[in-house]
Write an enzyme that holds these catalytic residues in place. Structure first.
Site, PDB file in Angstrom:
ATOM      1  CD  GLU A 197      -0.587   4.399   6.514  1.00  0.00           C
ATOM      2  OE1 GLU A 197      -0.381   3.622   7.400  1.00  0.00           O
ATOM      3  OE2 GLU A 197      -1.059   4.142   5.605  1.00  0.00           O
TER       4      GLU A 197
ATOM      5  CB  CYS B 298      -4.474 -20.268   2.028  1.00  0.00           C
ATOM      6  SG  CYS B 298      -4.283 -19.921   3.995  1.00  0.00           S
TER       7      CYS B 298
END
Length: 335
Positions: free
Chosen positions: A38, A200
């Site tokens: 991370e 999308c």
């Protein structure tokens, strides 16, 4: 509007079929592996991070090994990733965890955020992925997904928008499979809800996305207001001795390239100048830097003990030194 349960379930269903499940840090979802990945992934793409992560964890397999390592070695393995404060904070946090907590990571947000270099989103990612603690995240990818889904018409960096996005992130985070959901949201933003040309038609929440419905996915989230980046210049002095070694000095712990090894710098060309090499351009987030490498005559009185430095062998480079990326490139060109 899609309910939080329907939102998270749609994202999880997509993740099960299309998410990323074979990244190096996913083979061992320990707090240590999750934490290192991370931190490396902050402002850095997955493809860039993978080889760095593998080298780093091979050298430092656990938090105790990282804590015992000299900072120079940590910075050396970080060379090229940029934002070196991340590496220094990793080292500091490892020492805290090793010396004060016997290597055990905290299990609450407040305790996790108290560690150097760990903000709210990173703390949430570590807790949810490695421990199953319900904690929302809001990294760049998740901000983009939420800003489009809710058609937020302001730059996400403003405090009021940040607060709204955190509320949405918390609202949609489920009580179950929180680790998978965290990874799913990051994957969704990285692979489908991209900055440009978002896919999308493949998105699991497209039918309820307000930006898509308004035809505004190309303009949301709003870009950061443009600010002219100033140009700074510096001269890096190249002192060489007869064996073909270059003099390097360690930079202060704080500031740009903190703790890394670099060439001495000057505001003016010295009268011992032999010649100038081609200018090197380097860009930081807040300014651009032009470096003029200057090969200078090394005076006979130049003594190693007068400064904290070392002679860098160009033919047999020291393997444990952290070097700033442009300095590393310059040294390679001198061989």
């Amino acid at each position: 509007m899609l309910s939080s349960e329907a939102f998270s379930q749609a994202v999880l269903n997509w993740f099960d079929e299309h998410g990323r499940h074979d990244l190096p840090w996913q083979t061992n979802k320990s707090p240590y592996y999750t934490w290192v990945s991370e931190i490396m992934l902050q402002q850095t793409q997955v493809s860039t991070v993978i080889p760095y992560f593998l080298r780093f964890t091979d050298t430092f397999p656990d938090v105790h090994a990282l804590a015992k390592a000299p900072l120079d070695q940590v910075l050396h393995l970080w060379t090229g990733l940029g934002y070196y404060a991340r590496a220094r904070n990793l080292h500091k946090t490892a020492q805290i965890l090793s010396q004060e907590r016997d290597g055990v990571f905290p299990s609450t947000l407040d305790e996790m955020e108290a560690l150097p270099g760990i903000g709210r989103s990173t703390a949430g990612a570590i807790l949810s992925i490695s421990m199953g603690v319900r904690a929302p995240i809001l990294d760049g990818n998740v901000k983009r997904v939420l800003a489009r889904f809710y058609a937020i018409d302001e730059w996400p960096g403003t405090p009021n928008v940040q607060a709204a996005l955190w509320k949405y992130a918390d609202h949609n985070t489920p009580e179950h499979r929180v680790g998978d959901y965290t990874q799913a949201m990051m994957d969704l933003g990285a692979t489908l809800c991209r900055r440009s040309k978002p896919a999308c038609l493949l998105c699991p929440i497209q039918s309820h996305c307000q930006a898509y419905a308004l035809g505004r996915t190309h303009e949301l989230p709003k870009a950061r207001p443009k600010k002219h980046k100033p140009l700074k210049t510096t001269i890096m002095l190249i002192h060489m001795n007869e064996p073909g070694e270059v003099w390097l000095e360690q930079r202060p712990a704080k500031g740009i390239w903190g703790g890394l090894w670099s060439l001495p710098e000057s505001e003016e060309l010295p009268n011992t100048l032999l010649k100038c090499l081609p200018v090197i351009k380097h860009s930081f987030s807040h300014y651009d830097l032009e470096i003029t490498p200057a090969l200078v005559k090394t005076p006979e009185c130049f003594r190693v003990e007068e400064a904290k430095g070392l002679w860098y062998n160009l033919d047999q480079p020291q393997q444990s030194l952290g070097l700033a990326a442009p300095v590393k490139k310059l040294l390679a060109s001198l061989r």
